[in-house]
Motif scaffolding. Sequence first.
Motif, mmCIF file in Angstrom:
data_model
loop_
_atom_site.group_PDB
_atom_site.id
_atom_site.type_symbol
_atom_site.label_atom_id
_atom_site.label_comp_id
_atom_site.label_asym_id
_atom_site.label_seq_id
_atom_site.Cartn_x
_atom_site.Cartn_y
_atom_site.Cartn_z
ATOM 1 N N UNK A 28 0.814 -1.210 0.000
ATOM 2 C CA UNK A 28 0.000 0.000 0.000
ATOM 3 C C UNK A 28 0.853 1.267 0.000
ATOM 4 N N UNK A 29 2.078 1.193 0.519
ATOM 5 C CA UNK A 29 2.897 2.405 0.584
ATOM 6 C C UNK A 29 3.788 2.593 -0.641
ATOM 7 N N UNK A 30 3.969 1.559 -1.462
ATOM 8 C CA UNK A 30 4.823 1.641 -2.645
ATOM 9 C C UNK A 30 4.065 1.324 -3.927
ATOM 10 N N UNK A 31 3.257 0.251 -3.911
ATOM 11 C CA UNK A 31 2.665 -0.262 -5.155
ATOM 12 C C UNK A 31 1.563 0.594 -5.791
ATOM 13 N N UNK A 32 0.762 1.388 -5.049
ATOM 14 C CA UNK A 32 -0.361 2.080 -5.700
ATOM 15 C C UNK A 32 0.028 2.936 -6.907
ATOM 16 N N UNK A 33 1.186 3.589 -6.865
ATOM 17 C CA UNK A 33 1.587 4.409 -8.006
ATOM 18 C C UNK A 33 1.847 3.575 -9.242
ATOM 19 N N UNK A 34 2.569 2.463 -9.070
ATOM 20 C CA UNK A 34 2.852 1.567 -10.199
ATOM 21 C C UNK A 34 1.554 0.935 -10.692
ATOM 22 N N UNK A 35 0.684 0.507 -9.753
ATOM 23 C CA UNK A 35 -0.576 -0.132 -10.125
ATOM 24 C C UNK A 35 -1.501 0.853 -10.831
ATOM 25 N N UNK A 36 -1.495 2.120 -10.418
ATOM 26 C CA UNK A 36 -2.340 3.139 -11.061
ATOM 27 C C UNK A 36 -1.914 3.349 -12.503
ATOM 28 N N UNK A 164 -8.761 13.301 6.535
ATOM 29 C CA UNK A 164 -8.330 14.633 6.087
ATOM 30 C C UNK A 164 -8.345 14.722 4.561
ATOM 31 N N UNK A 165 -7.974 13.623 3.897
ATOM 32 C CA UNK A 165 -7.860 13.661 2.440
ATOM 33 C C UNK A 165 -9.171 13.519 1.695
ATOM 34 N N UNK A 166 -10.184 12.926 2.325
ATOM 35 C CA UNK A 166 -11.447 12.653 1.625
ATOM 36 C C UNK A 166 -12.089 13.917 1.034
ATOM 37 N N UNK A 233 -9.927 2.467 0.711
ATOM 38 C CA UNK A 233 -10.090 3.875 1.087
ATOM 39 C C UNK A 233 -8.821 4.677 0.811
ATOM 40 N N UNK A 234 -7.667 4.119 1.165
ATOM 41 C CA UNK A 234 -6.402 4.832 0.953
ATOM 42 C C UNK A 234 -6.133 5.017 -0.537
ATOM 43 N N UNK A 235 -6.379 3.979 -1.335
ATOM 44 C CA UNK A 235 -6.155 4.081 -2.782
ATOM 45 C C UNK A 235 -7.137 5.075 -3.396
ATOM 46 N N UNK A 236 -8.379 5.073 -2.924
ATOM 47 C CA UNK A 236 -9.375 6.023 -3.436
ATOM 48 C C UNK A 236 -8.934 7.464 -3.166
ATOM 49 N N UNK A 237 -8.535 7.750 -1.926
ATOM 50 C CA UNK A 237 -8.113 9.109 -1.578
ATOM 51 C C UNK A 237 -6.861 9.505 -2.356
ATOM 52 N N UNK A 238 -5.904 8.590 -2.444
ATOM 53 C CA UNK A 238 -4.652 8.896 -3.144
ATOM 54 C C UNK A 238 -4.903 9.179 -4.622
ATOM 55 N N UNK A 239 -5.747 8.353 -5.255
ATOM 56 C CA UNK A 239 -6.068 8.567 -6.678
ATOM 57 C C UNK A 239 -6.803 9.881 -6.872
ATOM 58 N N UNK A 240 -7.692 10.229 -5.952
ATOM 59 C CA UNK A 240 -8.484 11.440 -6.087
ATOM 60 C C UNK A 240 -7.754 12.707 -5.728
ATOM 61 N N UNK A 241 -6.648 12.587 -5.025
ATOM 62 C CA UNK A 241 -5.876 13.765 -4.626
ATOM 63 C C UNK A 241 -4.757 14.073 -5.620
ATOM 64 N N UNK A 242 -4.044 13.024 -6.059
ATOM 65 C CA UNK A 242 -2.876 13.247 -6.907
ATOM 66 C C UNK A 242 -3.212 13.286 -8.395
ATOM 67 N N UNK A 250 4.868 6.662 -9.144
ATOM 68 C CA UNK A 250 5.452 7.175 -7.907
ATOM 69 C C UNK A 250 5.758 6.012 -6.961
ATOM 70 N N UNK A 251 6.929 6.045 -6.313
ATOM 71 C CA UNK A 251 7.298 4.997 -5.356
ATOM 72 C C UNK A 251 6.964 5.384 -3.919
ATOM 73 N N UNK A 252 6.500 6.629 -3.731
ATOM 74 C CA UNK A 252 6.054 7.074 -2.399
ATOM 75 C C UNK A 252 4.701 7.769 -2.527
ATOM 76 N N UNK A 253 3.694 7.074 -3.091
ATOM 77 C CA UNK A 253 2.430 7.743 -3.420
ATOM 78 C C UNK A 253 1.672 8.271 -2.209
ATOM 79 N N UNK A 254 1.664 7.517 -1.110
ATOM 80 C CA UNK A 254 0.879 7.943 0.061
ATOM 81 C C UNK A 254 1.527 9.170 0.706
ATOM 82 N N UNK A 255 2.836 9.153 0.828
ATOM 83 C CA UNK A 255 3.534 10.314 1.394
ATOM 84 C C UNK A 255 3.359 11.543 0.504
ATOM 85 N N UNK A 256 3.396 11.337 -0.822
ATOM 86 C CA UNK A 256 3.201 12.461 -1.748
ATOM 87 C C UNK A 256 1.813 13.080 -1.568
#
Length: 631
Positions: A28-36, A164-166, A233-242, A250-256
């Motif tokens: 969850x902390x590395x793969x979401x960017x590559x998977x997206x 906070x991100x929602x 939920x984390x992937x949804x927020x990350x996709x909707x924010x970035x 990105x290799x640090x998508x959640x931190x970004x």
Amino acid sequence: MSGRGLAKHLGVLDIFCIAVGAMVSSGIFVLPGIAHAMAGPAVLLSYFLAGCLMASAALSTIELVTAMPKAGGDYFFIARAMGPAVGTVLGLLSWFALTLKSAFALVGIWAFAHKLLPFDARPVVVGLGVFFTALNLLGTKGSSRFQTIFVVLLLSLMGLYVIVGFPRVQVSYFVPFAPHGWNSVLATAAFVFVSYGGLLKISALAEEVKNPSRTIPLGLLLALLSTVVVYCLVVFVTSGVLGSESLDHSLTPISDAAALVMGKTGEIALTIAAMTAFLTTANAGILSASRYLLSLSRDELLPTFFGRVHPGTQTPVPAVLTTGAFLIGLFFVPLESLVKMASMVILLTQALTNACVIILRESRIHNYRPTFRAPWYPWLQITSLAGILFLLAEIGLQTFLIGLIFVGAGLVFFWFYGRLKQEREYALLHILERMSARKVVRNALESELKEIIRQRDEMCLDRFDRIIEASHVVDLGRIHGVEELLRELNPALLERGLDRPLGVEDLEGEEPRVKFVEIFEGIGVAEAAASRPDVFDVVLVRSRAGISFPGAAAPLHALFFFLVGSDEKDFQLKAVAALAQVLQDPKFDSRWRRARNAQALKDLIVLADRRRVCSLEPRPWEPQALPDESS
């Protein structure tokens, strides 16, 4: 150090936190960017589908673990289902894969530490490896407490990020939802499946779980459900924010994303969350991986050194030390290609887990008694197996060849070491015996499973159990009348204390010599006086076709014939009460008819769920005190 058993310290919260900690890390902390980049915003569905596939494998694993809650988890039940060769290879590979994943978690800590520390953090990370090893040497209680604290911290930080991100999510970033087509969504599900890979390895700790019949299903399913929800939920927020431009690759998508919605403080908080996730993964990896070495050693497939358990902490010290040392050594090795091989091992293990459920059920082993049964058998297992094989096909040729080399090495080790140490009976042989109508098993597996059930359910052996174990069994294949029954029954009764043979006249009349009661339709109890006052014994009679017995309304399939001396009248009441509890099981009659041999009939009674007076009775799994030689 000795070979004593492991302490049972783990409850539902412990299993939940160890399982969550084993899953939540780079997935969850590395793969979401590559998977997206592979699936677009539909990566949300990819994580959900991967979780559903893991759920099907989890249900099969829970069934097997509740039947055999022993250290080594999937190694233990794969060896009992498919044999020691397959078990040895998968046990060694699982140990290697879990240790490798833990080493990769240390690499993740080192990578994220660059954001917080102004110096090279390698010495700190090595120190953490030593700390985790020492923590696990002190016992599972301390290790699980550490896991609980850090998982609570991890989930709190991720929950804060979602809350906070929602409100900052932009719906436009989800259009188009699947820009690369729906096939890419399925392929991405295969890619992120490893994000759930740590879940099933918790089965390696089954022997250290309090009340495993309840704790393991509840802990694992709650952990999986929570992780799927958190991931989505984390992937949804990350996709909707970035959005795609910032998120893809990105290799640090959640931190970004945290930096964008929460500022520098948010970036630091989620970097700490990522490092916490890697900490829990490393700790859970050492805790679980060391139990594979312990279980292999118990089965004489590794040197007995690895099976030693410290009498004070009740932890497998040599196994933990070996795992910890190997983990620290791997930290300094390039791991990229080997990590993919570890993912292949996880997939292969889960495929074999589904196959084990099919083998053990179809073997019709009467002491295979899981307290949880996976639903929709066999379609759930077949569907899960097909899905996992599809994921294995996507693993890549290079990884497959590396895995093949490791499998070959495991087989060579078994051939030159394990094969010479033991010949273990396994469930697949029971299926082959039934298909070939040739005797190839000795019921050793049945006996082993019986002892596991007694340990799992904390059953003592009371006097009634011991009498049943020593009883004689008369097994009649065709329809018998009373005279034929007595011809079979009299030799056993005379040997056990009857003064003279019984005749038909002893069963009839106003004061018959044999008293008979039909408890349920097809099940009866008979009683005759023994020649000595101190005798109490029983002969079990089974007739699949039925016995015509005087006083019975229907042909008997089960007859319990008691011999009772004059001094044993009080115990007779206890024995009848114990038998009545056994017969309350609505499935007793059908299981009695299906039991394959005399021992299976006895096991049906001695393993039944009933009240036992255990205060003064031995528990077979506990070491008995040796007599004082000086007395």
